[in-house]
Design a protein around this motif. Structure first.
Motif, short mmCIF file in Angstrom:
data_model
loop_
_atom_site.label_atom_id
_atom_site.label_comp_id
_atom_site.label_asym_id
_atom_site.label_seq_id
_atom_site.Cartn_x
_atom_site.Cartn_y
_atom_site.Cartn_z
N THR A 168 0.84 -1.19 0.00
CA THR A 168 0.00 0.00 0.00
C THR A 168 0.88 1.25 0.00
O THR A 168 1.79 1.36 0.81
CB THR A 168 -0.92 0.02 1.24
OG1 THR A 168 -1.72 -1.15 1.23
CG2 THR A 168 -1.80 1.26 1.24
N ILE A 169 0.60 2.15 -0.93
CA ILE A 169 1.34 3.40 -1.06
C ILE A 169 0.41 4.53 -0.63
O ILE A 169 -0.75 4.57 -1.04
CB ILE A 169 1.76 3.64 -2.53
CG1 ILE A 169 2.60 2.47 -3.03
CG2 ILE A 169 2.50 4.97 -2.66
CD1 ILE A 169 2.74 2.45 -4.53
N LYS A 170 0.95 5.44 0.18
CA LYS A 170 0.18 6.59 0.64
C LYS A 170 0.96 7.86 0.31
O LYS A 170 2.12 7.99 0.72
CB LYS A 170 -0.06 6.47 2.14
CG LYS A 170 -0.84 7.61 2.74
CD LYS A 170 -1.07 7.30 4.21
CE LYS A 170 -1.38 8.52 5.01
NZ LYS A 170 -1.45 8.22 6.45
N ILE A 171 0.33 8.76 -0.43
CA ILE A 171 0.95 10.04 -0.80
C ILE A 171 0.30 11.13 0.05
O ILE A 171 -0.91 11.34 -0.03
CB ILE A 171 0.74 10.37 -2.30
CG1 ILE A 171 1.09 9.19 -3.20
CG2 ILE A 171 1.50 11.64 -2.66
CD1 ILE A 171 2.52 8.88 -3.34
N GLU A 172 1.10 11.82 0.86
CA GLU A 172 0.59 12.86 1.75
C GLU A 172 0.51 14.21 1.04
O GLU A 172 1.12 14.40 -0.01
CB GLU A 172 1.51 13.00 2.98
CG GLU A 172 1.53 11.80 3.89
CD GLU A 172 0.32 11.72 4.81
OE1 GLU A 172 -0.36 12.73 5.00
OE2 GLU A 172 0.06 10.63 5.32
N GLN A 173 -0.21 15.15 1.67
CA GLN A 173 -0.25 16.52 1.17
C GLN A 173 1.02 17.26 1.56
O GLN A 173 1.62 16.97 2.59
CB GLN A 173 -1.42 17.28 1.80
CG GLN A 173 -2.75 16.97 1.23
CD GLN A 173 -3.83 17.87 1.83
OE1 GLN A 173 -3.57 18.73 2.66
NE2 GLN A 173 -5.05 17.66 1.40
#
Length: 176
Positions: A168-173
């Motif tokens: 799982t990849i999570k891209i933050e602001q």
């Protein structure tokens, strides 16, 4: 002379990338959600295609339920071959392959978050491209990867980090 140099360099890079992808697929462990195909040369009745469910079991002719989750393709071939040698075939030639890999997941600041089909050798950059790219608010420095295999917490990752099936990849602001 210069163009020949670039041609040779490009050829070496292509060959090296093929070796890396081949070694990735050799080490790839089957998991829930993978679709596999098992064939025995000259034995069409022993061909099986199966989607691995939560149990990780496949019902194989003559052998019954065989657990495939956690095994590599080579280990599956050996397991089926040994099982078939035990009173069924003299020298079975078994071939197994992953037809469809389980997906990886990407969410956060990408244009189309969701589950996407995994391909061996994939990087976060390629995964982001599949998800339509980053939004204008995305941070290129706050990318987190949760690896399915290690069941680890999210770890900070770069765009060139390799992604595996089920990750799982999570891209933050980013902060303005």
């Amino acid at each position: 002379m210069c163009s020949r140099y670039y041609f040779v360099l490009a050829l070496i890079l292509i060959l090296f990338s093929e070796i890396v992808i081949a070694s990735d697929t050799e080490r790839y462990e089957l998991g829930v959600g993978d679709k596999v195909s098992i064939r025995v040369f000259g034995q069409p009745d022993l061909e099986v295609e199966a989607l691995l469910g939560n149990s990780g079991l496949v019902n194989y002719p003559f052998l019954g339920e065989v657990k495939l989750v956690g095994l590599t393709v080579k280990q599956v071939e050996n397991l089926i071959s040994v099982g078939l040698k035990d009173g069924y075939l003299v020298a079975p030639n078994v071939y197994a392959q992953v037809i469809e890999y389980r997906p990886f997941y990407i969410h956060g600041e990408v244009k189309k978050p969701g589950a996407y089909p995994y391909q061996p050798g994939m990087t976060i950059s390629q995964a982001v491209a599949l998800a339509g790219g980053m939004t204008e608010r995305a941070s290129e420095n706050k990318i987190y990867l949760s690896q399915e295999k290690s069941k680890s917490q999210e770890a900070l990752a770069g765009v060139n980090t390799n992604v595996n099936a089920g990750d799982t990849i999570k891209i933050e602001q980013r902060l303005f």
